[in-house]
Design an enzyme around this catalytic site. Structure first.
Site, PDB file in Angstrom:
ATOM      1  N   VAL A  52       0.801  -1.228   0.000  1.00 60.95           N
ATOM      2  CA  VAL A  52       0.000   0.000   0.000  1.00 60.95           C
ATOM      3  C   VAL A  52       0.831   1.275   0.000  1.00 60.95           C
ATOM      4  CG1 VAL A  52      -2.052  -0.992   1.068  1.00 60.95           C
ATOM      5  CG2 VAL A  52      -0.227  -0.083   2.519  1.00 60.95           C
ATOM      6  N   TYR A  53       2.139   1.181   0.181  1.00 60.64           N
ATOM      7  CA  TYR A  53       2.954   2.389   0.164  1.00 60.64           C
ATOM      8  C   TYR A  53       2.932   2.983  -1.238  1.00 60.64           C
ATOM      9  CZ  TYR A  53       4.888   0.970   4.723  1.00 60.64           C
ATOM     10  OH  TYR A  53       5.055   0.609   6.037  1.00 60.64           O
ATOM     11  N   ALA A  54       2.342   4.173  -1.341  1.00 62.09           N
ATOM     12  CA  ALA A  54       2.178   4.853  -2.629  1.00 62.09           C
ATOM     13  C   ALA A  54       1.486   3.944  -3.649  1.00 62.09           C
ATOM     14  CB  ALA A  54       3.514   5.351  -3.176  1.00 62.09           C
ATOM     15  N   ALA A  55       0.541   3.135  -3.142  1.00 61.19           N
ATOM     16  CA  ALA A  55      -0.257   2.255  -4.003  1.00 61.19           C
ATOM     17  C   ALA A  55       0.607   1.354  -4.885  1.00 61.19           C
ATOM     18  CB  ALA A  55      -1.215   3.074  -4.863  1.00 61.19           C
ATOM     19  N   LYS A  81       4.688  -6.172   3.047  1.00 65.70           N
ATOM     20  CA  LYS A  81       3.477  -6.453   3.821  1.00 65.70           C
ATOM     21  C   LYS A  81       2.270  -6.501   2.911  1.00 65.70           C
ATOM     22  CE  LYS A  81       5.279  -3.147   7.209  1.00 65.70           C
ATOM     23  NZ  LYS A  81       5.928  -2.282   6.196  1.00 65.70           N
TER      24      LYS A  81
END
Length: 343
Positions: A52-55, A81
């Site tokens: 999910v970091y920066a999609a 993750k």
């Protein structure tokens, strides 16, 4: 740089990990690659990201960096993750076998690797049976898609339940837990730290500077401005800032950190990081950086040696407020008992 085992595994990681939530969001790809280069050159070998970091862009940036430096893949312990939404469909979230299968395969593709060294459930999922998630992780280890697994943002009972379920079924056991932990946020010491020590789980603290408060950039009763995360984007947490600013404990901790930093010719960030890296069960402290200068400054904490008296003073001034049974005298008595040779 010091090195430690990754929880109860045999993998060795640097005592400071590189968190990459800023990649693709607050740091460009060029800046991110420069940060990665400098981190590796400083002796760091543990890189943490998430889908999910920066999609997904953070993983893609790391993947292109690894592709351009194939020798780095042998040096780096790579962590990612899965759990949070990567789409809008009902099964695009959670720790079900269905979602995690796709999430893991997508992370492998974005990172352009055949195996992720440490794959973590990003948070507890109240919908999916824990057995389903653990069986998936065990299968992922057996297939070679991941080497180890761990959790993030689990409570103490959730961690303990997972460990004992894995043992009961003869599955691979978790090796790490990634919680929020700092001089300002020590509540995990009541149950999560003891549960981790009991299971041999290594802690990977995130937000080790308390959202920037322990860097010395914030001043009492002065709303953040300039080059700070809240200064640049006040909407992201100004209400939380007001609450922490009004708490005298916040400033007692910051003042003590600054006092000790002055004695060492260091800065407050380095003192706060050095204290945290020396706490029981901590395998590696996750550093977030938006610039190479910020990274270099924080990595100097690896060379800072606080005295026993300074460690005790920081622990005393930052002691969590737990005065209600069973988190008062009983918890304090348990923390005070130490066995020779134990961390």
């Amino acid at each position: 740089m010091q090195y430690r085992t990754l929880g109860n595994s045999g993998a060795v990681v640097s005592s400071y990990a590189l968190g990459t939530m800023t990649f693709g969001a607050e740091a460009t790809e060029e800046q991110s690659h420069a940060i990665l280069d400098d981190y590796l050159a400083a002796g760091g070998n543990f890189i943490d990201t998430a889908d999910v970091y920066a999609a997904g862009v953070s993983e893609e940036i790391i993947g292109r960096w690894l592709a351009a430096r194939p020798e780095a893949r042998d040096e780096v312990v790579l962590a990612s993750k899965g759990r949070f939404p990567m789409g809008t469909a009902p099964n695009d979230v959670g720790t079900s076998r269905r979602h995690l299968t796709r999430a893991l395969d997508d992370s492998l593709r974005r990172l352009d690797v055949e195996q992720i060294d440490l794959y973590q459930l990003h948070a507890w999922d109240p919908v999916t049976p824990l057995e389903e998630s653990l069986r998936f992780l065990n299968d992922a280890v057996s297939s070679g898609k991941i080497a180890y697994y761990g959790f993030s943002n689990f409570l103490g009972w959730q961690l303990t339940k997972a460990v004992h379920l894995a043992r009961a079924h003869g599955w691979s056991e978790p090796v790490t837990l990634q919680p929020q932990y700092s001089l300002l946020v020590r509540e995990i010491e009541s149950e999560i730290v003891p549960a981790s020590l009991d299971a041999g789980i290594g802690l990977l603290p995130w937000s080790p500077l308390g959202g920037g408060w322990l860097s010395g950039k914030y001043k009492r009763d002065q709303p953040p401005t300039g080059v700070t995360r809240l200064g640049e984007n006040p909407d992201r947490g100004m209400e939380a800032w007001k609450g922490r600013n009004a708490d005298p404990r916040t400033w007692e901790i910051i003042e003590e950190v600054e006092h000790i930093a002055g004695r060492h010719g260091a800065n407050p960030s380095q003192v706060a990081l050095a204290w945290l890296a020396d706490q029981p069960a901590v395998s590696s402290v996750i550093l977030g950086a938006r610039t190479t200068e910020q990274l270099a400054d924080n990595l100097e904490a690896a060379e800072l040696r606080l005295t026993e008296g300074e460690m005790m003073r920081l622990s005393e001034v930052s002691r969590p407020r737990v005065g209600v049974y069973p988190y008062g005298p009983l918890a304090q008595e348990q923390r005070s008992r130490k066995i020779d040779g134990g961390r």
